[in-house]
Design a protein around this motif. Structure first.
Motif, short mmCIF file in Angstrom:
data_model
loop_
_atom_site.label_atom_id
_atom_site.label_comp_id
_atom_site.label_asym_id
_atom_site.label_seq_id
_atom_site.Cartn_x
_atom_site.Cartn_y
_atom_site.Cartn_z
N PRO A 149 4.44 -7.07 -5.61
CA PRO A 149 3.21 -6.97 -4.81
C PRO A 149 2.07 -6.33 -5.60
O PRO A 149 2.28 -5.67 -6.61
CB PRO A 149 3.63 -6.08 -3.65
CG PRO A 149 4.69 -5.20 -4.23
CD PRO A 149 5.44 -6.07 -5.21
N ILE A 150 0.85 -6.56 -5.08
CA ILE A 150 -0.32 -5.83 -5.60
C ILE A 150 -0.34 -4.48 -4.89
O ILE A 150 -0.45 -4.42 -3.67
CB ILE A 150 -1.62 -6.59 -5.32
CG1 ILE A 150 -1.60 -7.96 -6.01
CG2 ILE A 150 -2.82 -5.78 -5.81
CD1 ILE A 150 -2.81 -8.81 -5.67
N LYS A 151 -0.24 -3.42 -5.64
CA LYS A 151 -0.22 -2.08 -5.04
C LYS A 151 -1.64 -1.55 -4.92
O LYS A 151 -2.44 -1.66 -5.84
CB LYS A 151 0.62 -1.14 -5.89
CG LYS A 151 2.10 -1.53 -5.93
CD LYS A 151 2.90 -0.54 -6.76
CE LYS A 151 4.37 -0.94 -6.79
NZ LYS A 151 5.18 0.01 -7.60
N ILE A 152 -1.94 -0.97 -3.76
CA ILE A 152 -3.27 -0.44 -3.46
C ILE A 152 -3.16 1.06 -3.28
O ILE A 152 -2.28 1.55 -2.57
CB ILE A 152 -3.86 -1.07 -2.19
CG1 ILE A 152 -3.89 -2.59 -2.31
CG2 ILE A 152 -5.26 -0.53 -1.91
CD1 ILE A 152 -4.26 -3.28 -1.02
N ASP A 153 -4.05 1.79 -3.92
CA ASP A 153 -4.07 3.25 -3.80
C ASP A 153 -5.49 3.71 -3.47
O ASP A 153 -6.44 3.31 -4.15
CB ASP A 153 -3.59 3.89 -5.10
CG ASP A 153 -3.30 5.37 -4.94
OD1 ASP A 153 -3.26 5.84 -3.79
OD2 ASP A 153 -3.12 6.05 -5.96
N ASN B 118 -16.70 11.24 -3.69
CA ASN B 118 -16.28 10.00 -4.34
C ASN B 118 -14.85 9.64 -3.96
O ASN B 118 -13.98 10.51 -3.87
CB ASN B 118 -16.38 10.14 -5.86
CG ASN B 118 -17.82 10.29 -6.32
OD1 ASN B 118 -18.65 9.42 -6.06
ND2 ASN B 118 -18.12 11.39 -7.01
N VAL B 119 -14.60 8.34 -3.73
CA VAL B 119 -13.26 7.86 -3.44
C VAL B 119 -13.00 6.61 -4.28
O VAL B 119 -13.91 5.81 -4.53
CB VAL B 119 -13.06 7.57 -1.95
CG1 VAL B 119 -13.94 6.43 -1.48
CG2 VAL B 119 -11.61 7.28 -1.63
N ASN B 120 -11.77 6.46 -4.74
CA ASN B 120 -11.37 5.31 -5.55
C ASN B 120 -10.42 4.43 -4.77
O ASN B 120 -9.51 4.93 -4.07
CB ASN B 120 -10.68 5.78 -6.83
CG ASN B 120 -11.57 6.65 -7.69
OD1 ASN B 120 -12.41 6.15 -8.43
ND2 ASN B 120 -11.40 7.96 -7.60
N VAL B 121 -10.61 3.12 -4.88
CA VAL B 121 -9.65 2.14 -4.38
C VAL B 121 -9.14 1.40 -5.61
O VAL B 121 -9.89 0.66 -6.25
CB VAL B 121 -10.29 1.17 -3.38
CG1 VAL B 121 -9.25 0.19 -2.85
CG2 VAL B 121 -10.95 1.93 -2.23
N SER B 122 -7.87 1.63 -5.96
CA SER B 122 -7.33 1.06 -7.20
C SER B 122 -6.23 0.05 -6.89
O SER B 122 -5.57 0.12 -5.85
CB SER B 122 -6.80 2.16 -8.11
OG SER B 122 -5.66 2.78 -7.54
N PHE B 123 -6.02 -0.88 -7.83
CA PHE B 123 -5.05 -1.96 -7.67
C PHE B 123 -4.17 -2.01 -8.91
O PHE B 123 -4.61 -1.72 -10.03
CB PHE B 123 -5.78 -3.30 -7.49
CG PHE B 123 -6.78 -3.29 -6.37
CD1 PHE B 123 -6.41 -3.62 -5.09
CD2 PHE B 123 -8.10 -2.93 -6.61
CE1 PHE B 123 -7.33 -3.60 -4.05
CE2 PHE B 123 -9.03 -2.90 -5.59
CZ PHE B 123 -8.64 -3.23 -4.30
N SER B 124 -2.92 -2.40 -8.70
CA SER B 124 -2.00 -2.52 -9.84
C SER B 124 -2.42 -3.65 -10.77
O SER B 124 -2.18 -3.60 -11.98
CB SER B 124 -0.57 -2.72 -9.35
OG SER B 124 -0.49 -3.86 -8.50
N THR C 166 0.84 -1.20 0.00
CA THR C 166 0.00 0.00 0.00
C THR C 166 0.87 1.24 0.00
O THR C 166 2.01 1.21 0.46
CB THR C 166 -0.93 0.03 1.23
OG1 THR C 166 -1.63 1.27 1.24
CG2 THR C 166 -0.17 -0.11 2.53
N ASN C 167 0.32 2.33 -0.53
CA ASN C 167 1.05 3.60 -0.50
C ASN C 167 0.78 4.37 0.77
O ASN C 167 1.26 5.48 0.95
CB ASN C 167 0.67 4.46 -1.71
CG ASN C 167 -0.79 4.86 -1.69
OD1 ASN C 167 -1.58 4.31 -0.93
ND2 ASN C 167 -1.15 5.82 -2.54
N ASP C 168 -0.01 3.83 1.69
CA ASP C 168 -0.32 4.47 2.96
C ASP C 168 0.67 3.99 4.00
O ASP C 168 0.67 2.82 4.38
CB ASP C 168 -1.75 4.13 3.38
CG ASP C 168 -2.19 4.90 4.61
OD1 ASP C 168 -1.32 5.44 5.32
OD2 ASP C 168 -3.40 4.95 4.87
N GLU C 169 1.52 4.88 4.49
CA GLU C 169 2.55 4.47 5.44
C GLU C 169 1.96 3.98 6.75
O GLU C 169 2.61 3.26 7.51
CB GLU C 169 3.49 5.65 5.72
CG GLU C 169 4.30 6.06 4.51
CD GLU C 169 5.21 7.23 4.82
OE1 GLU C 169 6.01 7.60 3.95
OE2 GLU C 169 5.11 7.76 5.94
#
Length: 401
Positions: free
Chosen positions: A322-326, A335-341, A303-306
């Motif tokens: 890894p699968i990256k989550i943003d 609106n909010v997006n949850v995206s994956f690599s 994840t990009n969230d520390e």
């Protein structure tokens, strides 16, 4: 103010007159006994019909050579009805503060209300109804020093008997006010509240085997009213407009990782004052059974969230991509997006909860980008949990408007 003054036959139909929030100091015509407000329809050859006349929230004072005989003078020759005189401060009149008079038997006065006025230093501190018949109500008028700021400043000082003693009614009268009722006089007083609210009891367990930790607050006080509650993991004082304030204290708090944690409990009041924090600490140690092994298909979550945590073995020891989550935008407004690599494996889910643990959204992941609408959710802190196989990742999300 002089209405219908002069000789000759005149007939007026007047209605819906509002005279309010004025300061009248030494106002009036010297040849007419210095009446600051004079409504006249007088004499055998005059006729006036007046309906719905409102005189409210004025401050009227006369001194020295300009001292008024009466502050509000009515010379009645016709039909007067629905007269409202309320929330006025009237002082230093040689006679009564309000006078109704007529020498004509045909004059009528109906539904007159004189209420919630403050009188001071008048020769007679009561309205004078020098005519019959009359149908009037006189109530809740008080006598006392209004405690103006100065002889030229008609705002009210602390302790004025006019504060919160007005009336917020009377047909078409509707007033904004800050206390329990409108103030009497031309100015509504809002005293600066600089007293901080106090959190005096905040309870959190010393240990927990879950990231969701029960909490409670048993005492919070303020000079007026506590209006908001907030929990943070940092000691920096939040502003009263910061995202995350809620109207009642939450029953639990969701941390993002295990370890020794400290929570800071804050409250705020209606004036925007924020308390000093009360702190509590908890040691979180997840059960061994909650440790989740890495998936066999070699997909690893990151994840990009520390501040997010991955409940799995150390990613540093693995070489797979890894699968990256943003999670974006963050903070968000609606609106909010949850995206994956890459699109996660079938059966993967997203769960979103508020800081009390209440689930506000849940969805199976079917695309590389999942979009959620939060336009109807309250501003504050939320936890976005992504579940892929036997792995979980928690991200913080802030809704701010």
């Amino acid at each position: 103010m002089i209405v219908n003054e002069g000789e000759g036959y005149r007939s007026f139909d007047v209605s819906n007159i509002f005279f309010h929030h004025n300061v009248l100091e030494n106002v009036g015509m010297t040849d007419l006994s210095n009446y600051p407000i004079w409504i006249e329809g007088y004499g055998s050859n005059k006729n006036i019909t007046l309906d719905n006349f409102y005189i409210y929230n004025n401050s009227i004072q006369s001194t020295g050579s300009s001292q008024a005989l009466t502050a509000i003078q009515w010379h009645v020759a016709g039909e007067f009805s629905n007269i409202f005189i309320q929330n006025n401060i009237i002082g230093n009149c040689r006679n009564s503060p309000v006078t109704f008079e007529s020498n004509l038997s045909g004059a009528t006065l109906a539904n007159v209300t004189v209420s919630n006025n403050l009188y001071y230093d008048n020769n007679s501190n009561a309205a004078d109804f020098n005519m019959k018949p009359n149908h009037k109500t006189e109530s809740n008028n008080i006598v006392g020093n209004p405690k103006f700021v100065s002889s030229s400043d008609y705002h009210l000082r602390t302790g004025s008997p006019a504060i919160n003693k007005g009336k917020n009614s009377g047909r078409n009268i509707s007033l904004p006010y800050y206390g329990s009722a409108p103030d009497i006089g031309a100015f509504e007083t809002r005293f600066l509240d600089i007293t901080l609210p106090i959190v005096s009891a905040f309870n959190i367990p010393s240990t927990s085997n879950s990231l969701s930790v029960p909490i409670s607050i048993s005492a919070a006080t303020d000079k007026s009213e506590v209006t908001g509650y907030l929990l943070t993991e940092t000691p920096e004082s939040p502003s009263s407009g910061e995202a995350g304030w809620i109207s009642s204290f939450p029953a639990q708090y969701v941390f993002l990782s295990e370890g020794r944690k400290t929570l800071y409990a804050w409250v705020k009041d209606a004036s925007g004052n924020v308390s000093a924090p009360l702190t509590g600490s908890v040691s979180i140690s997840l059960n061994k059974s909650a440790e989740i092994p890495m998936p066999s298909d070699e997909k690893i979550l990151s994840t990009n969230d520390e501040q997010s945590s991955v409940k799995s073995e150390s990613l540093a020891s693995r070489t797979q991509e890894p699968i990256k989550i943003d999670v974006f935008p963050n903070p968000c407004k609606d609106n909010v997006n949850v995206s994956f690599s890459v699109t996660p494996e079938p059966g993967s889910r997203i769960e979103i909860r508020d800081i009390t643990g209440r689930k506000v959204a849940s969805r199976e992941i079917t695309n590389e980008n999942e979009r959620f609408y939060f336009g109807e959710q309250a501003p504050g802190l939320y936890i976005v949990k992504t579940i892929v196989g036997s792995n979980e990742v928690n991200n913080k999300l802030i809704i701010s408007r």
